[in-house]
Every structure is written in C-alpha cells, then in structure tokens.
Design a protein around this motif. Structure first.
Motif, mmCIF file in Angstrom:
data_model
loop_
_atom_site.group_PDB
_atom_site.id
_atom_site.type_symbol
_atom_site.label_atom_id
_atom_site.label_comp_id
_atom_site.label_asym_id
_atom_site.label_seq_id
_atom_site.Cartn_x
_atom_site.Cartn_y
_atom_site.Cartn_z
ATOM 1 N N VAL A 167 0.829 -1.207 0.000
ATOM 2 C CA VAL A 167 0.000 0.000 0.000
ATOM 3 C C VAL A 167 0.867 1.263 0.000
ATOM 4 N N GLY A 168 1.844 1.306 0.926
ATOM 5 C CA GLY A 168 2.674 2.496 1.053
ATOM 6 C C GLY A 168 3.558 2.742 -0.152
ATOM 7 N N GLY A 169 4.095 1.656 -0.741
ATOM 8 C CA GLY A 169 4.947 1.823 -1.905
ATOM 9 C C GLY A 169 4.213 2.499 -3.049
ATOM 10 N N GLY A 170 2.996 2.031 -3.329
ATOM 11 C CA GLY A 170 2.203 2.642 -4.392
ATOM 12 C C GLY A 170 1.788 4.063 -4.062
ATOM 13 N N TRP A 171 1.434 4.295 -2.794
ATOM 14 C CA TRP A 171 0.991 5.633 -2.384
ATOM 15 C C TRP A 171 2.121 6.653 -2.481
ATOM 16 N N ILE A 172 3.314 6.286 -2.028
ATOM 17 C CA ILE A 172 4.460 7.200 -2.085
ATOM 18 C C ILE A 172 4.827 7.505 -3.530
ATOM 19 N N THR A 173 4.816 6.476 -4.363
ATOM 20 C CA THR A 173 5.133 6.669 -5.777
ATOM 21 C C THR A 173 4.134 7.608 -6.443
ATOM 22 N N GLY A 174 2.839 7.398 -6.168
ATOM 23 C CA GLY A 174 1.814 8.251 -6.759
ATOM 24 C C GLY A 174 1.875 9.678 -6.250
ATOM 25 N N MET A 175 2.152 9.850 -4.962
ATOM 26 C CA MET A 175 2.185 11.184 -4.367
ATOM 27 C C MET A 175 3.355 12.010 -4.901
ATOM 28 N N LEU A 176 4.524 11.381 -5.065
ATOM 29 C CA LEU A 176 5.717 12.104 -5.504
ATOM 30 C C LEU A 176 5.904 12.074 -7.017
ATOM 31 N N GLY A 177 5.151 11.207 -7.697
ATOM 32 C CA GLY A 177 5.289 11.109 -9.140
ATOM 33 C C GLY A 177 6.615 10.526 -9.585
ATOM 34 N N ASP A 178 7.228 9.758 -8.719
ATOM 35 C CA ASP A 178 8.540 9.154 -8.980
ATOM 36 C C ASP A 178 8.381 7.639 -8.871
ATOM 37 N N LEU A 179 8.750 6.923 -9.940
ATOM 38 C CA LEU A 179 8.480 5.491 -10.025
ATOM 39 C C LEU A 179 9.136 4.691 -8.900
ATOM 40 N N THR A 180 10.326 5.086 -8.495
ATOM 41 C CA THR A 180 11.054 4.300 -7.483
ATOM 42 C C THR A 180 11.093 4.981 -6.118
ATOM 43 N N ALA A 181 10.225 5.964 -5.889
ATOM 44 C CA ALA A 181 10.237 6.694 -4.614
ATOM 45 C C ALA A 181 9.946 5.762 -3.437
ATOM 46 N N GLY A 182 8.998 4.837 -3.613
ATOM 47 C CA GLY A 182 8.663 3.902 -2.544
ATOM 48 C C GLY A 182 9.831 2.987 -2.217
ATOM 49 N N ILE A 183 10.532 2.519 -3.248
ATOM 50 C CA ILE A 183 11.691 1.657 -3.029
ATOM 51 C C ILE A 183 12.772 2.411 -2.264
ATOM 52 N N ARG A 184 13.024 3.672 -2.648
ATOM 53 C CA ARG A 184 14.043 4.465 -1.957
ATOM 54 C C ARG A 184 13.667 4.709 -0.498
ATOM 55 N N PHE A 185 12.387 4.975 -0.254
ATOM 56 C CA PHE A 185 11.941 5.239 1.117
ATOM 57 C C PHE A 185 12.188 4.037 2.013
ATOM 58 N N PHE A 186 11.782 2.848 1.551
ATOM 59 C CA PHE A 186 11.931 1.654 2.390
ATOM 60 C C PHE A 186 13.385 1.179 2.460
ATOM 61 N N THR A 187 14.191 1.525 1.449
ATOM 62 C CA THR A 187 15.624 1.228 1.533
ATOM 63 C C THR A 187 16.267 2.047 2.645
#
Length: 385
Positions: free
Chosen positions: A141-161
C-alpha cells in the motif's frame, strides 16, 4: 537499552522494513519496461532467492551464530534496494531481486532461530510474524501511495531502503556493546545444541537429513497450508472482479487478518499439533468456498496466522537445533508460496478453478491425517508464551 533488547529491536524493525522493501516494487511492476513474463519473473525471483538460502542461513546460524547471518541478510537487502532505486533494465532488476531474496532468506531463518532459543519464544514469534505481514502490507500500500504522491516510479523503493538502514545501525550498536549472539541467554541443553553443531559440517548435514525425515508431516503442512494462501492470492484478482486498486486493498486486508491472528495465536492455549490440524480443516473448507465467495480470503488470512505460529511453536518444542529447524521451516514456506500457486494456476487453466481448488483442498485434508505423526525424539523444550 540492554544489548539483548537492542538486538530484538533490530530483528523486529528489520523484518518489517525488509518485507516492506520486498513488496514496494509490486505496485510499479506494470510500469517497468519488459514483457509480462519478465514482470512475473521479477516478482518470483525474490521468492526463489529466499527459498534457496533459508536452509543454508539456518545452518550457518547454528555454525557461526545468528548475529553474523542476520547482519549479512540486512546488508544484502539494503544494497539490493539501493540498486533497485536506480536500475531500469528488466534483466538487471531480475538479478537484483534474486539477491534481495537471498538477503531475506538469511535474515528470516536466522532471526527465527534466535527467537526460538529465547524464553517466551511463542509470544516473540507471534510478534515477528505479525511484523513480517505488516511489512508486506506497508510495502504493497505504502509503496504505491508514495510513488503516486511524488510522481517518482522508485520513490517507494528508496523510502523503504532508507528505512532498512536503521536496523543495520542498531546491529552495529549491538556489536559495539559486545557479543550479540544469544548464547548467554540459552538453556544448558540449547547451548549444547549449538556447540555440537560447530564440531563439523558432516554431523550438521546429517542432522538436516534426519530432521527432514523426522518432521516430514510438519514440512508437508508448511508447504501446503502456507502455499494455499499464495494460491488464493494468485486467483483472487480474476475471481473477485475488482479493479486493480481494490484488489491491492483487499490483499492488504488479508495480510492485516494474518497480523491480528499472529498476535492472538500465543493466547490460544491449544497444543500446536491440534491447532495445525484444526487450521488444516478450515483451510480445506475455505479454499472450496473461495470459488464462489472470494472474500473468504480474509478468514483464510486469519487462519494462516494461526498455522504459522503453531508450526513455529511446535518446532521450538520438538527440536534442539533451531537454526536448522527454522532454516527448513522457512525453506518449506517459500517452497509452498512458489509451487502451490504455480501448480494450482496451471490446473485452473488446464481444467477449471474448481478442479484446482478441489486438489488443493485434498492436500490440506492429507495434512489433517498426517500431522499427528511428527516425531519429537524426546527433546524437552519449553513452550512458553
């Protein structure tokens, strides 16, 4: 904070962040370049990597100590996440996902090994499995939400990394405080089990073979009952008729049900084998109901939590070498998530969903009949909750 508590925090926070990172790529799979088959391979590569390393990770835990194996798993996870955040080539992503799965396999088997050596292991394993499923939920849920909010495809991956760096820091703090392995808190018989495993590889490999035979009905139940959850998740999008976003939410709720039951399972004062048998009966019924009522996956998620904790509690009582036991357990669980959905999906396409569900239910029924024949070889453990 004491060294033991800091180490426990590293394990708990680590499993949540590791699982979140593993699922953060799922919402963006359709956006990656490459054929649908490559996307499916990217998804599966993680589970394959975990499946082939959980047993070696468990053996290494008994051989060199859990701390080193847990640390290696977390470091591999962070390195993989870093590369995933910047790589766009599907073939390279496939390789990185495999390495990420290897890190997960090492971390999970070594962590469960450490937990099962502790007093109150039933409660701790319940928290561990709940946080594992919470991480999966947050990544989905969070990965998709972060990506959609920031408009960056890998934003969710970077956040959890970045989030996964924190347990590495606390593991380093444990190292700075002194020996982080749990030997000081083990019972005399458990310390003997670890020291015996360090005498050489041949006796340890012999013990692996013996444990596979001794607990064969238990491993079968792990493969089948946990594999059923993968089977229904694979078929749910088509059977439910829901939109993609709604499917993601529904599967997240299934994980939430598993989280709740993982916390609740230690409070069920039921002998582990009996609870596994009852859960297998419920799984057999639910997978047949699932054909007409796909929403039954929520109940199945709850039952899955009871199954996992019961199986882990049983092994904590039945076996001395928890590194080997948890390595085999996690290998069987990843094998179930790999093969049961694949076989069930193949049969559903070849015949029908009803035929596939009936076969899976039959396998669950076999678990009901065979689970009671597991052997404890006389080891006296403490089933503390």
């Amino acid at each position: 904070m004491s060294r033991s508590n800091l180490f426990l925090f590293s394990i708990f926070f680590g499993i949540a962040s590791l699982m979140a990172l593993s699922n953060a790529i799922i919402p963006i799979l359709p956006s990656l370049d490459g054929a649908l088959q490559i996307q499916a391979f990217i998804y599966s590569a993680y589970f394959f990597g975990a499946m082939i390393t959980t047993l070696p990770g468990g053996i290494l835990s008994d051989r060199i100590g859990q701390f080193r194996v847990i640390s290696a798993g977390m470091i591999l996870t962070v390195i993989s996440g870093t590369f995933l955040a910047f790589v766009t080539d599907p073939e390279l992503i496939l390789l990185i996902r495999l390495i990420e799965g290897i890190g997960a396999g090492l971390f999970v088997s070594a962590s469960l090994s450490w937990i099962n050596y502790q007093q109150g292991h039933a409660r701790l394993s319940g928290i561990f499995m709940a946080l594992l499923n919470l991480g999966l939920l947050l990544g989905l849920v969070g990965g998709g939400w972060i990506t959609g909010m920031l408009g960056d495809l890998t934003a969710g991956i970077r956040f959890f990394t970045i989030l996964s760096v924190l347990p590495i820091i606390t593991l380093l703090l444990c190292l700075g405080l002194g020996r982080a392995d749990p030997a000081g808190s083990l019972s005399q018989s458990q310390q003997g089990a670890q020291s015996e495993s360090q005498k050489g590889w041949r006796p340890l490999l012999s013990e692996v073979s013996a444990m596979i035979r001794r607990q064969a009905p238990l491993w079968f139940s792990v493969i089948v009952l946990l594999g059923i959850t993968g089977f229904v998740q694979a078929l749910y999008p088509n059977l439910s008729g829901l939109a993609a976003a709604e499917v993601g939410t529904a599967l997240a709720v299934m994980n939430l049900a598993t989280i709740i039951s993982s916390f609740a399972a230690p409070w069920f004062k039921i002998e582990p084998v009996l609870l596994i048998r009852v859960s297998a009966i419920l799984m057999a019924i639910l997978v047949l109901i699932f054909i007409q009522y796909p929403s039954s996956i929520f109940i199945m998620g709850f039952v899955a939590g009871l199954v996992m904790i019961s199986q882990i509690r049983y092994l904590a009582i039945a076996e001395e070498k928890q590194g080997v036991a948890m390595g085999l357990y996690t290998t069987a669980s990843y094998a179930g998530m790999t093969f049961i959905p694949a076989i069930g999906g193949y049969l559903a396409g070849l015949f029908s969903v009803s035929v596939a569900a009936a076969l899976v239910a039959l396998l669950a029924g076999i678990c009901v009949l065979t689970i009671g024949s597991c052997s404890c070889r006389g080891f006296t453990g403490s089933d503390e909750s």
